[in-house]
Design an enzyme around this catalytic site. Structure first.
Site, mmCIF file in Angstrom:
data_model
loop_
_atom_site.group_PDB
_atom_site.id
_atom_site.type_symbol
_atom_site.label_atom_id
_atom_site.label_comp_id
_atom_site.label_asym_id
_atom_site.label_seq_id
_atom_site.Cartn_x
_atom_site.Cartn_y
_atom_site.Cartn_z
ATOM 1 N N ASP A 8 0.878 -1.169 0.000
ATOM 2 C CA ASP A 8 0.000 0.000 0.000
ATOM 3 C C ASP A 8 0.914 1.216 0.000
ATOM 4 O OD1 ASP A 8 -1.843 2.010 0.301
ATOM 5 O OD2 ASP A 8 -2.391 1.497 2.357
ATOM 6 N N LYS A 70 2.916 11.030 -3.794
ATOM 7 C CA LYS A 70 1.924 10.214 -4.491
ATOM 8 C C LYS A 70 0.864 11.080 -5.166
ATOM 9 C CE LYS A 70 -1.590 6.671 -3.541
ATOM 10 N NZ LYS A 70 -2.136 5.765 -2.505
ATOM 11 N N GLU A 171 -7.417 0.550 -4.488
ATOM 12 C CA GLU A 171 -7.370 0.420 -3.033
ATOM 13 C C GLU A 171 -8.706 -0.025 -2.429
ATOM 14 O OE1 GLU A 171 -5.876 4.229 -2.023
ATOM 15 O OE2 GLU A 171 -3.801 3.717 -2.512
ATOM 16 N N ASP A 193 -12.679 4.566 0.839
ATOM 17 C CA ASP A 193 -11.264 4.567 1.215
ATOM 18 C C ASP A 193 -10.847 6.008 1.432
ATOM 19 O OD1 ASP A 193 -8.586 4.337 1.585
ATOM 20 O OD2 ASP A 193 -8.126 3.521 -0.384
#
Length: 246
Positions: A8, A70, A171, A193
């Site tokens: 992750d 990210k 995810e 999420d």
């Protein structure tokens, strides 16, 4: 068999998992922690650090660390994106030769893929320390709203780090798969999420162990860090500005 790890690669923290005896477990990093800060940094002597060491470096030298990259992996540089980034991250966004986003940190201008590769390399070392042997195969989760360019850039980062990506999974989809495997859930599910930088949702239909993704979506600027920034903005707005009053 060579172990396969699940990664992750988060905006604020990253984690590594594997399956042992039919159960998924979190692989601790070399400091014994389950989560690794998603930060890369460079000391005054030029040493590269990642994870907790980079977070600690940021306490004294915030201009030498690169957190939350990210948010920009696989994205194209625009003046609007660069302006918005000034309110979110401590480094400026630069345009690469092909129009991709790069960042300037500690006097270096680097592609986001290289920054992500440094972090993935750190996670790889953690996994190898846990298993006591080389690890080269992985599955990586990404936000549901990642486009093809962002997914390709994630794979490229893993390749630079010496990892072969067997699969890229959304995810929220990966969370639903894990939940379904442990509870034998049947029917339709809406999976949320809420991460450090993104808020994603997936609608899935589960029948006889088969997961079908009906729809996915998300907002790349609606995560925990964005909440923190808005709270900081609200708090600072309550404090009188002595220079303005003077």
């Amino acid at each position: 068999m060579e172990p396969v790890i699940g990664i992750d690669l988060g905006t604020t923290y990253s984690a590594v998992a594997t399956v042992e005896n039919g159960k998924s477990i979190i692989v601790p990093n070399r400091s014994g922690q389950r989560l690794t800060p998603s930060i890369v940094g460079f000391t005054a002597t030029g040493e590269r650090v990642a994870g907790e060491r980079a977070r600690m470096l940021g306490d004294d030298a915030p201009d030498r660390i690169a957190p939350a990259t990210k948010r920009y992996i696989g994205r194209r540089w625009t003046a609007e994106l660069a302006m918005a980034a000034k309110h979110v991250v401590p480094y400026p966004l630069m345009a690469g030769p092909s129009g991709e986003v790069r960042i300037k940190v500690a006097g270096r201008t680097l592609p986001i893929t290289q920054i992500s590769a440094m972090l993935l390399g750190e996670l790889k070392l953690d996994a190898e320390a846990y298993f006591g042997r080389p690890v080269s195969k992985c599955v990586i989760t990404v936000p549901a709203n990642f486009d093809d360019g962002q997914r390709f850039a994630t794979r490229e980062s893993a390749r630079i780090a010496g990892l072969d990506v067997l699969r890229i999974i959304n995810e929220p989809t990966s969370a639903a798969v894990s939940y379904g495997l442990t509870t034998q859930f049947q029917g339709r599910a809406l999976v949320f999420d809420l991460g450090g930088g993104t808020f994603d949702v997936s609608i899935l239909e589960v029948e006889k162990g088969v997961f079908e993704v009906k729809a996915t979506g998300g907002d790349p600027a609606l995560g925990g860090e964005d909440f923190d920034n808005r709270i900081v903005q609200w708090l600072t707005a309550q404090v009188p500005d002595p220079y303005r009053e003077a």
